[in-house]
Design an enzyme around this catalytic site. Structure first.
Site, short mmCIF file in Angstrom:
data_model
loop_
_atom_site.label_atom_id
_atom_site.label_comp_id
_atom_site.label_asym_id
_atom_site.label_seq_id
_atom_site.Cartn_x
_atom_site.Cartn_y
_atom_site.Cartn_z
N ALA A 142 -7.31 7.76 4.86
CA ALA A 142 -6.13 8.43 5.91
C ALA A 142 -5.79 9.65 5.39
O ALA A 142 -5.41 9.78 4.02
CB ALA A 142 -5.31 7.45 6.36
N GLY A 191 -8.82 4.54 4.10
CA GLY A 191 -9.23 4.27 5.34
C GLY A 191 -10.88 4.39 5.31
O GLY A 191 -11.61 4.05 6.38
N GLU A 217 -12.39 1.21 4.42
CA GLU A 217 -12.31 0.46 5.53
C GLU A 217 -13.01 0.87 6.85
O GLU A 217 -13.45 -0.05 7.42
CB GLU A 217 -10.60 0.63 6.01
CG GLU A 217 -9.74 -0.10 5.11
CD GLU A 217 -8.23 0.19 5.33
OE1 GLU A 217 -7.99 1.63 5.24
OE2 GLU A 217 -7.33 -0.68 5.56
N GLU A 230 -4.28 2.22 -1.87
CA GLU A 230 -3.04 2.42 -1.24
C GLU A 230 -1.70 2.10 -1.99
O GLU A 230 -0.58 2.66 -1.91
CB GLU A 230 -2.74 1.75 0.19
CG GLU A 230 -3.67 2.28 1.22
CD GLU A 230 -4.91 1.67 0.89
OE1 GLU A 230 -5.50 1.00 0.33
OE2 GLU A 230 -5.85 1.92 2.33
N1 COA Z 1 -5.51 13.01 2.29
C1 COA Z 1 -5.05 14.24 2.49
N2 COA Z 1 -5.77 14.92 1.54
C2 COA Z 1 -6.65 14.35 0.65
C3 COA Z 1 -7.10 13.22 0.64
C4 COA Z 1 -6.30 12.34 1.38
N3 COA Z 1 -6.48 10.98 1.58
N4 COA Z 1 -8.00 12.99 -0.35
C5 COA Z 1 -7.99 14.24 -0.83
N5 COA Z 1 -7.41 15.12 -0.37
C6 COA Z 1 -7.19 16.58 -0.67
C7 COA Z 1 -6.59 16.72 -1.81
O1 COA Z 1 -5.21 16.81 -1.44
C8 COA Z 1 -7.24 18.17 -2.11
O2 COA Z 1 -6.43 19.16 -1.42
P1 COA Z 1 -6.27 20.57 -1.78
O3 COA Z 1 -7.68 21.23 -2.46
O4 COA Z 1 -5.80 21.36 -0.65
O5 COA Z 1 -5.39 20.47 -2.91
C9 COA Z 1 -8.63 18.03 -1.80
O6 COA Z 1 -8.62 17.13 -0.91
C10 COA Z 1 -9.53 17.86 -2.84
O7 COA Z 1 -8.94 16.56 -3.55
P2 COA Z 1 -8.82 16.46 -5.06
O8 COA Z 1 -8.02 15.47 -5.28
O9 COA Z 1 -8.39 18.05 -5.74
O10 COA Z 1 -10.27 16.29 -5.80
P3 COA Z 1 -10.58 15.47 -7.11
O11 COA Z 1 -12.02 14.93 -7.29
O12 COA Z 1 -9.87 15.67 -8.18
O13 COA Z 1 -10.27 13.67 -6.62
C11 COA Z 1 -10.28 11.86 -5.15
C12 COA Z 1 -10.80 13.16 -5.69
C13 COA Z 1 -10.77 11.08 -3.78
C14 COA Z 1 -9.96 10.84 -6.25
C15 COA Z 1 -8.34 12.09 -4.67
O14 COA Z 1 -8.69 13.10 -3.88
C16 COA Z 1 -7.69 11.06 -4.15
O15 COA Z 1 -7.05 10.11 -5.00
N6 COA Z 1 -7.63 11.30 -2.81
C17 COA Z 1 -6.68 9.98 -2.33
C18 COA Z 1 -7.15 8.87 -2.08
C19 COA Z 1 -6.13 8.01 -1.56
O16 COA Z 1 -5.29 7.56 -2.15
N7 COA Z 1 -6.78 7.41 -0.24
C20 COA Z 1 -5.97 6.45 0.38
C21 COA Z 1 -5.02 7.29 1.61
S1 COA Z 1 -4.20 5.70 2.54
#
Ligand code: COA
Length: 259
Positions: free
Chosen positions: A65, A111, A114, A134
């Site tokens: 999400a 999500g 999911e 989460e």
């Molecule tokens: N919601 C909003 N933005 C998200 C996102 C999410 N779930 N997942 C990634 N992004 C955004 C990042 O904030 C970043 O934005 P920016 O460039 O404006 O700073 C962009 O996507 C790229 O992500 P980044 O974290 O820089 O890439 P990465 O390769 O270092 O890491 C992940 C990739 C997927 C491991 C990491 O983005 C992450 O942990 N995301 C969240 C996962 C999460 O907790 N999901 C459950 C949500 S309830």
């Protein structure tokens, strides 16, 4: 017609690509609304026989999400977000009489995992990664993850993945039964379509009955999904969720107090 999705109908297979690659295809309100519309299309357009969900780019299927929309949510807002997703998208995918498969091309987190689990089955590319992170945000899965992951891989593994927020790779996901096949990324969509084209040669009514009955055999506890929505909402009344969301958005480590 869609702003966050790409769709292509070919040989009866509707390919739906979630298209926010700069945000790892995260599910914001617009994506959920448009996924709801595309699910309507799948239900109502007789030319669509089967559907395949995937993500744009080679990095992410869906990284969860959209966390930036969590900053203003309270308990009711959290419950509303979860319930809306369930009603518009997740439960309707699961209960669709036409086969819907997730072709997971990268991160399938929160999500995203999911969404994949609400599909009838899953394929993955070799670089795919799965997890329910989460608790890193002071939250719990809210789109059915506590229920569907447990059904798919069993209590012990689901418990460990949800409590540790660990990610697993495609081969481990296959060994756990979370995905059925692992393909090189270049072949993922074609090979997944081949499975759907095979299914399309079978009797559609029999296929629809089969989906309903396999669902019956593996249905979640009747109250489980509802309890998840309530507890997901309840998290938003905690300091820990505020801290976890703020930590992610400010790219720092969260310090939880249990409050
Ligand atoms: N919601 C909003 N933005 C998200 C996102 C999410 N779930 N997942 C990634 N992004 C955004 C990042 O904030 C970043 O934005 P920016 O460039 O404006 O700073 C962009 O996507 C790229 O992500 P980044 O974290 O820089 O890439 P990465 O390769 O270092 O890491 C992940 C990739 C997927 C491991 C990491 O983005 C992450 O942990 N995301 C969240 C996962 C999460 O907790 N999901 C459950 C949500 S309830």
């Amino acid at each position: 017609m869609y702003t966050t999705l790409l769709t292509q109908l070919e040989n009866g297979v509707l390919t739906v690509t979630i298209n926010r690659p700069d945000k790892m295809n995260a599910l914001n309100k617009d994506v959920i609304a448009e996924l709801g519309q595309v699910v309507d299309e799948i239900y109502n357009n007789a030319e669509i026989k089967t559907a395949l969900f995937t993500g744009a780019g080679e990095k992410a299927f869906v990284a969860g999400a959209d966390i930036s929309e969590f900053t203003t949510l309270d308990k009711d807002g959290g419950m509303e977000l979860a319930r809306r997703g369930a009603d518009l998208v997740f439960n309707r995918i699961e209960n669709c009489s036409k086969p819907i498969v997730a072709a997971i091309n990268g991160f399938a987190l929160g999500g995203g995992c999911e969404l994949a689990m609400s599909c009838h089955f899953r394929t993955a590319s070799e670089n795919a990664k799965f997890g329910q992170p989460e608790v890193n945000l002071g939250l719990i899965p809210g789109y059915g993850g506590t229920q569907r992951l447990t059904k798919l891989i069993g209590k012990g593994k689901a418990m460990e993945l949800i409590l540790t927020a660990d990610m697993i790779g495609a081969e481990e996901a296959k060994s756990l039964g979370l995905v059925n096949h692992v393909f090189p990324i270049a072949d993922l969509v074609t090979k997944t379509k081949d499975i759907l084209l095979k299914i399309q040669t079978k009797a559609p009514i029999a296929v629809g009955h089969s989906i309903a009955l396999v669902n019956d055999a593996s249905n979640c506890h009747p109250d489980g999904l509802a309890h998840e929505i309530e507890r997901f909402g309840a998290c938003f009344a905690t300091e820990d969720t505020k801290e976890g969301v703020s930590a992610f958005l400010n790219k720092r480590k969260a310090a939880f107090q249990g409050k």
